[in-house]
Design a protein around this motif. Structure first.
Motif, short mmCIF file in Angstrom:
data_model
loop_
_atom_site.label_atom_id
_atom_site.label_comp_id
_atom_site.label_asym_id
_atom_site.label_seq_id
_atom_site.Cartn_x
_atom_site.Cartn_y
_atom_site.Cartn_z
N ARG A 144 4.24 -4.12 1.24
CA ARG A 144 4.87 -4.93 2.26
C ARG A 144 4.48 -6.40 2.08
N LEU A 145 5.46 -7.30 2.24
CA LEU A 145 5.23 -8.73 2.05
C LEU A 145 5.35 -9.46 3.38
N LEU A 146 4.30 -10.18 3.74
CA LEU A 146 4.31 -11.05 4.91
C LEU A 146 4.11 -12.48 4.45
N THR A 147 4.86 -13.42 5.01
CA THR A 147 4.67 -14.83 4.70
C THR A 147 4.04 -15.52 5.89
N LEU A 148 3.16 -16.49 5.63
CA LEU A 148 2.42 -17.14 6.71
C LEU A 148 2.54 -18.65 6.59
N GLY A 166 -5.59 -1.50 7.85
CA GLY A 166 -4.45 -0.63 8.10
C GLY A 166 -4.18 0.35 6.98
N SER A 167 -3.16 1.18 7.20
CA SER A 167 -2.79 2.19 6.21
C SER A 167 -1.64 1.76 5.32
N THR A 168 -1.03 0.60 5.64
CA THR A 168 0.11 0.10 4.86
C THR A 168 -0.35 -1.03 3.96
N PRO A 169 -0.27 -0.87 2.63
CA PRO A 169 -0.64 -1.97 1.73
C PRO A 169 0.22 -3.20 2.02
N THR A 170 -0.44 -4.34 2.21
CA THR A 170 0.25 -5.57 2.60
C THR A 170 -0.22 -6.72 1.74
N ARG A 171 0.74 -7.52 1.30
CA ARG A 171 0.41 -8.74 0.55
C ARG A 171 0.86 -9.93 1.41
N LEU A 172 -0.09 -10.81 1.73
CA LEU A 172 0.18 -11.95 2.60
C LEU A 172 0.32 -13.20 1.74
N LEU A 173 1.49 -13.83 1.81
CA LEU A 173 1.78 -15.05 1.05
C LEU A 173 1.46 -16.24 1.95
N VAL A 174 0.38 -16.94 1.64
CA VAL A 174 -0.15 -17.99 2.51
C VAL A 174 0.27 -19.35 1.99
N THR A 175 0.94 -20.12 2.84
CA THR A 175 1.37 -21.47 2.46
C THR A 175 0.18 -22.42 2.49
N PRO A 176 0.22 -23.49 1.69
CA PRO A 176 -0.90 -24.44 1.65
C PRO A 176 -0.97 -25.28 2.93
N GLY A 177 -2.09 -25.95 3.11
CA GLY A 177 -2.25 -26.81 4.27
C GLY A 177 -2.94 -26.09 5.41
N SER A 187 -12.82 -14.95 10.13
CA SER A 187 -13.99 -14.15 9.77
C SER A 187 -13.72 -13.38 8.49
N PRO A 188 -14.76 -13.02 7.74
CA PRO A 188 -14.56 -12.26 6.51
C PRO A 188 -13.73 -11.01 6.76
N ILE A 189 -12.80 -10.75 5.86
CA ILE A 189 -11.86 -9.65 6.02
C ILE A 189 -12.40 -8.43 5.30
N ALA A 190 -12.57 -7.34 6.03
CA ALA A 190 -13.04 -6.10 5.44
C ALA A 190 -11.89 -5.11 5.38
N GLY A 191 -11.67 -4.51 4.23
CA GLY A 191 -10.59 -3.54 4.08
C GLY A 191 -9.82 -3.79 2.81
N ASP A 192 -9.24 -2.72 2.30
CA ASP A 192 -8.55 -2.80 1.01
C ASP A 192 -7.05 -2.91 1.11
N ALA A 193 -6.50 -2.85 2.33
CA ALA A 193 -5.04 -2.80 2.47
C ALA A 193 -4.39 -4.17 2.39
N LEU A 282 2.16 -3.47 13.84
CA LEU A 282 3.26 -3.82 12.94
C LEU A 282 3.65 -2.62 12.09
N ASP A 283 4.04 -1.52 12.75
CA ASP A 283 4.46 -0.34 12.01
C ASP A 283 5.94 -0.44 11.66
#
Length: 319
Positions: A144-148, A166-177, A187-193, A282-283
């Protein structure tokens, strides 16, 4: 067309090639202002975002006045329909006695509409998400792709933590700035999803393609909201914070026009700091409901004329 701006730095990456027929005027350079003001009176004078045009330009315009437009901010509030198109007499300065007209962008037929260039739908229909992501150096494997694109939403750390665990693999595309800085400050993010992708600055067309790539788009401010509506994917909007919390009213007006389902309204209120609480999940079912609302809103907008078409028509009536 002459575009007067006080800070053109962002155009170096938003529009690196410029545009044929548009001359850029450095508002902070007195010599450039003098040359541009003396180059001929504009047939149409558009002041945007509450600016006052340079007195030299107004004086030139007053010699052979045409349409003077006050292009206002975007809002879904009911007052926009009442105020759109109203005249305002100028009482002082080099434009004394002239009339300007308020032009309000908006979401209904009784407003100025939204920017939508010709060919946008065709470009979107022919978009290849996998190829675009590969061109950005992003290794996408169908997750799953989320843009920020955001300011500093108070609920961002909680969102990141929820996605990571979460249980859904997610890739977050973070804009600069500011968005990238806000993610790094969380805070540090714990988890592999959750996987993070740090984007470089994108030109305007590239930002559209980013939104076309998203399964859910987080956007901020006015222009990116409009681009997210045209993209058609589910969206979450962070409205620009204003004094006395007047942006709360504007956000609620947008959600009402959008006919947002209850879960999307609640997400917006928490994301924008209107109310405390845990963000809705966000299911797939929730995102499908949000997507249906976005498609319906987009269809209503596509049935209307765009802002430039309405602006040209308005100017022709006032000339």
């Amino acid at each position: 067309m002459r575009l007067w701006v006080d800070d053109a730095a962002a155009l170096q990456w938003m529009a690196p090639a410029g545009h044929r027929g548009i001359e850029l005027v450095d508002w902070g350079n007195p010599a450039a202002v003098h040359r541009a003001a003396g180059a001929g009176a504009p047939q149409v004078l558009v002041e945007a975002f509450g600016c006052d045009p340079a007195p030299e330009l107004i004086a030139r315009f007053a010699l052979h006045p045409g349409a003077w437009i006050n292009l206002e901010y975007l809002s879904a509030e009911p007052c926009v329909e009442r105020l759109h198109g109203l005249p305002s007499t100028v009482f002082r300065g080099p434009g004394e006695g002239l009339t300007k007209h308020f032009f309000y962008p908006g979401f209904t037929d009784r407003t100025g509409g939204l920017l939508r260039e010709a060919g946008l739908d065709g470009a979107r229909a022919g978009f290849d998400r996998a190829a675009w992501l590969a061109a950005q150096g992003i290794e996408w494997h169908g997750e799953r792709l989320l843009t920020l694109f955001c300011y500093e939403p108070p609920a961002l750390p909680a969102l990141l933590a929820t996605l990571a665990a979460g249980s859904t693999p997610t890739r977050l595309l973070v804009t600069p700035g500011r968005a990238a800085a806000a993610v790094r400050a969380a805070s540090p993010i714990a988890g592999d999803a959750l996987a993070l992708e740090w984007l470089r600055p994108l030109p305007q067309a590239g930002f559209d393609e980013l939104l076309w790539s998203g399964d859910l788009n987080f956007v901020r401010g006015e222009d990116s909201l409009v681009r997210a509506l045209w993209a058609g994917a589910p969206l979450v909007w962070q409205i620009y914070p204003q004094d006395d919390d007047v942006h709360h009213v504007k956000l609620e007006a947008f959600l009402e026009w959008f006919e947002a389902p209850p879960s999307l309204r609640l997400f917006h209120r928490i994301w924008n700091g209107l109310v405390p609480g845990a963000l809705p999940c966000l299911d797939d079912e929730t995102l499908a409901e949000w997507a249906a609302a976005t498609r319906a809103a987009r269809a209503r907008l596509l049935a209307q004329d765009d802002l430039v078409t309405r602006l040209r028509r308005f100017i022709a009536q006032k000339s």
